[in-house]
Motif scaffolding. Structure first.
Motif, PDB file in Angstrom:
ATOM      1  N   GLN A   4      27.965  26.101 -48.665  1.00 22.85           N
ATOM      2  CA  GLN A   4      28.718  25.789 -47.904  1.00 22.85           C
ATOM      3  C   GLN A   4      28.037  24.495 -46.975  1.00 22.85           C
ATOM      4  OE1 GLN A   4      29.756  29.216 -45.731  1.00 22.85           O
ATOM      5  NE2 GLN A   4      32.250  28.771 -46.816  1.00 22.85           N
ATOM      6  N   SER A   5      26.936  23.964 -47.640  1.00 17.97           N
ATOM      7  CA  SER A   5      26.420  22.971 -46.773  1.00 17.97           C
ATOM      8  C   SER A   5      26.455  21.496 -47.213  1.00 17.97           C
ATOM      9  CB  SER A   5      24.909  22.436 -46.980  1.00 17.97           C
ATOM     10  OG  SER A   5      24.993  22.373 -48.191  1.00 17.97           O
ATOM     11  N   ARG A   6      27.695  20.992 -48.223  1.00 17.52           N
ATOM     12  CA  ARG A   6      28.397  19.728 -48.216  1.00 17.52           C
ATOM     13  C   ARG A   6      29.867  19.988 -47.529  1.00 17.52           C
ATOM     14  NH1 ARG A   6      27.976  19.708 -54.081  1.00 17.52           N
ATOM     15  NH2 ARG A   6      26.656  17.710 -53.855  1.00 17.52           N
ATOM     16  N   GLN A   7      30.006  21.720 -47.535  1.00 16.71           N
ATOM     17  CA  GLN A   7      31.954  21.084 -46.544  1.00 16.71           C
ATOM     18  C   GLN A   7      31.455  21.201 -45.376  1.00 16.71           C
ATOM     19  OE1 GLN A   7      33.198  25.632 -48.182  1.00 16.71           O
ATOM     20  NE2 GLN A   7      34.516  25.314 -45.866  1.00 16.71           N
ATOM     21  N   LEU A   8      30.605  22.168 -45.490  1.00 18.38           N
ATOM     22  CA  LEU A   8      30.167  21.983 -43.575  1.00 18.38           C
ATOM     23  C   LEU A   8      29.582  20.524 -43.229  1.00 18.38           C
ATOM     24  CD1 LEU A   8      29.808  22.721 -40.704  1.00 18.38           C
ATOM     25  CD2 LEU A   8      27.069  23.222 -41.413  1.00 18.38           C
ATOM     26  N   LEU A   9      29.333  19.644 -43.790  1.00 21.49           N
ATOM     27  CA  LEU A   9      28.476  18.233 -43.415  1.00 21.49           C
ATOM     28  C   LEU A   9      30.100  16.933 -43.689  1.00 21.49           C
ATOM     29  CD1 LEU A   9      26.499  17.128 -42.565  1.00 21.49           C
ATOM     30  CD2 LEU A   9      25.850  16.026 -44.620  1.00 21.49           C
ATOM     31  N   GLU A  10      30.406  17.660 -45.080  1.00 22.70           N
ATOM     32  CA  GLU A  10      31.780  16.717 -45.092  1.00 22.70           C
ATOM     33  C   GLU A  10      33.375  16.897 -43.891  1.00 22.70           C
ATOM     34  OE1 GLU A  10      32.831  16.934 -50.065  1.00 22.70           O
ATOM     35  OE2 GLU A  10      33.672  18.183 -48.538  1.00 22.70           O
ATOM     36  N   ARG A  11      32.636  18.175 -42.922  1.00 24.78           N
ATOM     37  CA  ARG A  11      33.852  18.409 -41.468  1.00 24.78           C
ATOM     38  C   ARG A  11      33.575  17.424 -40.560  1.00 24.78           C
ATOM     39  NH1 ARG A  11      34.293  24.615 -40.380  1.00 24.78           N
ATOM     40  NH2 ARG A  11      35.493  24.709 -42.530  1.00 24.78           N
ATOM     41  N   VAL A  12      32.358  16.510 -41.304  1.00 25.47           N
ATOM     42  CA  VAL A  12      31.322  15.191 -39.137  1.00 25.47           C
ATOM     43  C   VAL A  12      31.445  13.862 -39.568  1.00 25.47           C
ATOM     44  CG1 VAL A  12      30.617  17.688 -38.370  1.00 25.47           C
ATOM     45  CG2 VAL A  12      29.016  16.789 -39.688  1.00 25.47           C
ATOM     46  N   THR A  13      31.320  13.949 -41.392  1.00 25.51           N
ATOM     47  CA  THR A  13      31.287  12.975 -41.712  1.00 25.51           C
ATOM     48  C   THR A  13      31.689  11.589 -42.581  1.00 25.51           C
ATOM     49  OG1 THR A  13      28.895  11.315 -42.188  1.00 25.51           O
ATOM     50  CG2 THR A  13      29.873  12.720 -44.124  1.00 25.51           C
ATOM     51  N   LEU A  14      32.208  10.278 -42.637  1.00 27.83           N
ATOM     52  CA  LEU A  14      33.237   9.778 -43.744  1.00 27.83           C
ATOM     53  C   LEU A  14      32.134   9.883 -45.252  1.00 27.83           C
ATOM     54  CD1 LEU A  14      35.233   7.836 -41.247  1.00 27.83           C
ATOM     55  CD2 LEU A  14      35.635   9.543 -42.910  1.00 27.83           C
ATOM     56  N   ALA A  15      30.848  10.038 -44.893  1.00 28.82           N
ATOM     57  CA  ALA A  15      29.957   8.749 -46.290  1.00 28.82           C
ATOM     58  C   ALA A  15      30.418  10.626 -47.515  1.00 28.82           C
ATOM     59  CB  ALA A  15      28.602   9.525 -45.808  1.00 28.82           C
ATOM     60  N   PRO A  16      30.875   9.622 -48.918  1.00 27.64           N
ATOM     61  CA  PRO A  16      30.807  10.727 -49.744  1.00 27.64           C
ATOM     62  C   PRO A  16      29.757  11.774 -50.156  1.00 27.64           C
ATOM     63  CG  PRO A  16      30.041   8.127 -50.477  1.00 27.64           C
ATOM     64  CD  PRO A  16      30.391   8.611 -48.660  1.00 27.64           C
ATOM     65  N   LEU A  17      29.693  12.868 -50.208  1.00 32.70           N
ATOM     66  CA  LEU A  17      28.662  13.627 -50.224  1.00 32.70           C
ATOM     67  C   LEU A  17      28.582  14.008 -51.667  1.00 32.70           C
ATOM     68  CD1 LEU A  17      29.094  15.672 -47.043  1.00 32.70           C
ATOM     69  CD2 LEU A  17      27.361  13.365 -47.730  1.00 32.70           C
ATOM     70  N   ASP A  18      28.986  14.102 -52.558  1.00 36.28           N
ATOM     71  CA  ASP A  18      29.087  14.343 -54.471  1.00 36.28           C
ATOM     72  C   ASP A  18      27.712  13.671 -55.282  1.00 36.28           C
ATOM     73  OD1 ASP A  18      30.323  11.718 -56.087  1.00 36.28           O
ATOM     74  OD2 ASP A  18      31.168  11.608 -53.959  1.00 36.28           O
ATOM     75  N   ASN A  19      27.838  14.542 -55.721  1.00 31.65           N
ATOM     76  CA  ASN A  19      26.616  14.184 -56.878  1.00 31.65           C
ATOM     77  C   ASN A  19      26.879  12.562 -57.376  1.00 31.65           C
ATOM     78  OD1 ASN A  19      25.433  17.055 -56.188  1.00 31.65           O
ATOM     79  ND2 ASN A  19      26.559  17.589 -57.920  1.00 31.65           N
ATOM     80  N   ALA A  69      31.172  21.950 -35.866  1.00 31.29           N
ATOM     81  CA  ALA A  69      32.314  21.928 -36.865  1.00 31.29           C
ATOM     82  C   ALA A  69      32.248  23.851 -37.715  1.00 31.29           C
ATOM     83  CB  ALA A  69      31.687  20.714 -37.522  1.00 31.29           C
ATOM     84  N   ALA A  70      30.792  23.833 -37.619  1.00 29.30           N
ATOM     85  CA  ALA A  70      30.871  25.564 -38.464  1.00 29.30           C
ATOM     86  C   ALA A  70      32.407  26.443 -37.523  1.00 29.30           C
ATOM     87  CB  ALA A  70      29.954  26.248 -38.430  1.00 29.30           C
ATOM     88  N   SER A  71      31.879  26.551 -36.957  1.00 29.25           N
ATOM     89  CA  SER A  71      32.995  27.103 -36.083  1.00 29.25           C
ATOM     90  C   SER A  71      34.438  27.538 -36.190  1.00 29.25           C
ATOM     91  CB  SER A  71      32.635  27.761 -34.423  1.00 29.25           C
ATOM     92  OG  SER A  71      32.861  26.301 -33.988  1.00 29.25           O
ATOM     93  N   GLY A  72      35.163  25.878 -36.922  1.00 32.94           N
ATOM     94  CA  GLY A  72      35.691  25.311 -36.316  1.00 32.94           C
ATOM     95  C   GLY A  72      36.607  24.941 -35.207  1.00 32.94           C
ATOM     96  N   GLU A  73      35.718  24.712 -34.190  1.00 36.45           N
ATOM     97  CA  GLU A  73      36.167  23.910 -32.977  1.00 36.45           C
ATOM     98  C   GLU A  73      37.119  22.981 -33.048  1.00 36.45           C
ATOM     99  OE1 GLU A  73      32.778  25.457 -30.118  1.00 36.45           O
ATOM    100  OE2 GLU A  73      33.686  27.794 -30.418  1.00 36.45           O
TER     101      GLU A  73
END
Length: 263
Positions: A4-19, A69-73
């Protein structure tokens, strides 16, 4: 690091993180919440993830941002933080974020995972006198280019190496392996354990060692041998392989978690 590292990082960045836009082995400067970081798509644990580098004074804020971000706060896509919605305010229509199980880990956990993946460590499996061929890292050499030592490596490649880093798997749990234990192949001393740790994925313990033998470069030599590790006065049986003990195809590094138990 983790599925879930990509899912978490996507919550806090606008940068594309796909392969495609952020492939493995690359790094980019991105914003993680209010913190500018250098994000490196690498791993030392064999999982999907990024290493985030920032000025030391920003580390606490980066840590707090990721855990919040992980906690959804909260979520933040850049320098501006979106605070949690006041329950008395009108709903925004956004679905609440599902918490992500983010946990801190220590070096022993990291070392256990890197042993499962057969990742080398300098001072253990690697030194200034070991070659990429002996370490099993020839795939990191660009043979199309000239570099210092290339002629010597090509000669060694032609003649065959006399030592190789090998992964040893054992189901022994009562006798801990710490390193430097003698390793035998078919009753003959061939090397010593260089790293070892408990394998939480496979059970038992994983050891890395450097096997020295005239025929170690022969195809099938490592797998066909019968290995034992001398722990005190006890000979512990082990299985030898040139491949990692867990996820040998590296699917998890690419984010492929379709089969969570695939080895």
């Amino acid at each position: 690091m983790g599925p879930q590292s990509r899912q978490l990082l996507e919550r806090v960045t606008l940068a594309p993180l796909d392969n495609g836009q952020f492939p493995f082995g690359t790094s980019q400067e991105i914003d993680v919440g209010p913190v500018a970081v250098r994000a490196a798509r690498v791993t030392y644990v064999g999982e999907l993830g990024w290493e985030l580098y920032c000025p030391v004074e920003c580390a606490p804020l980066l840590y707090e941002t990721l855990h919040a971000a992980a906690s959804g706060e909260l979520t933040t896509k850049g320098p501006t933080v979106e605070e949690p919605t006041d329950p008395e305010e009108e709903p925004s229509g956004n679905e609440p974020l599902v918490p992500i199980d983010l946990r801190d880990c220590g070096y022993y956990a990291i070392d256990s995972l890197r042993c499962e993946k057969g990742y080398r460590a300098y001072g253990h499996e690697l030194s200034s006198v070991d070659t990429p061929l002996e370490a099993g890292l020839a795939f990191q050499c660009d043979w199309s280019k000239d570099f210092n030592g290339k002629a010597a490596l090509l000669e060694q490649k032609s003649n065959g190496v006399k030592s190789r880093v090998v992964t040893l798997s054992t189901q022994e749990e009562a006798l801990p392996l710490w390193g430097a234990e003698p390793v035998y192949r078919d009753g003959v001393l061939v090397g010593n354990v260089t790293s070892a740790n408990y394998s939480h994925s496979n059970g038992g313990q994983i050891a890395l060692c450097t096997v020295e033998h005239e025929d170690v470069a022969t195809k099938g030599f490592v797998a066909k041998g019968t290995y034992t590790i001398e722990v005190g006065a006890t000979m512990v049986p082990a299985k030898g392989s040139l491949r990692p003990a867990f996820d040998p195809k590296g699917r998890r590094v690419a984010g492929d978690y379709e089969d969570q138990l695939q080895k």
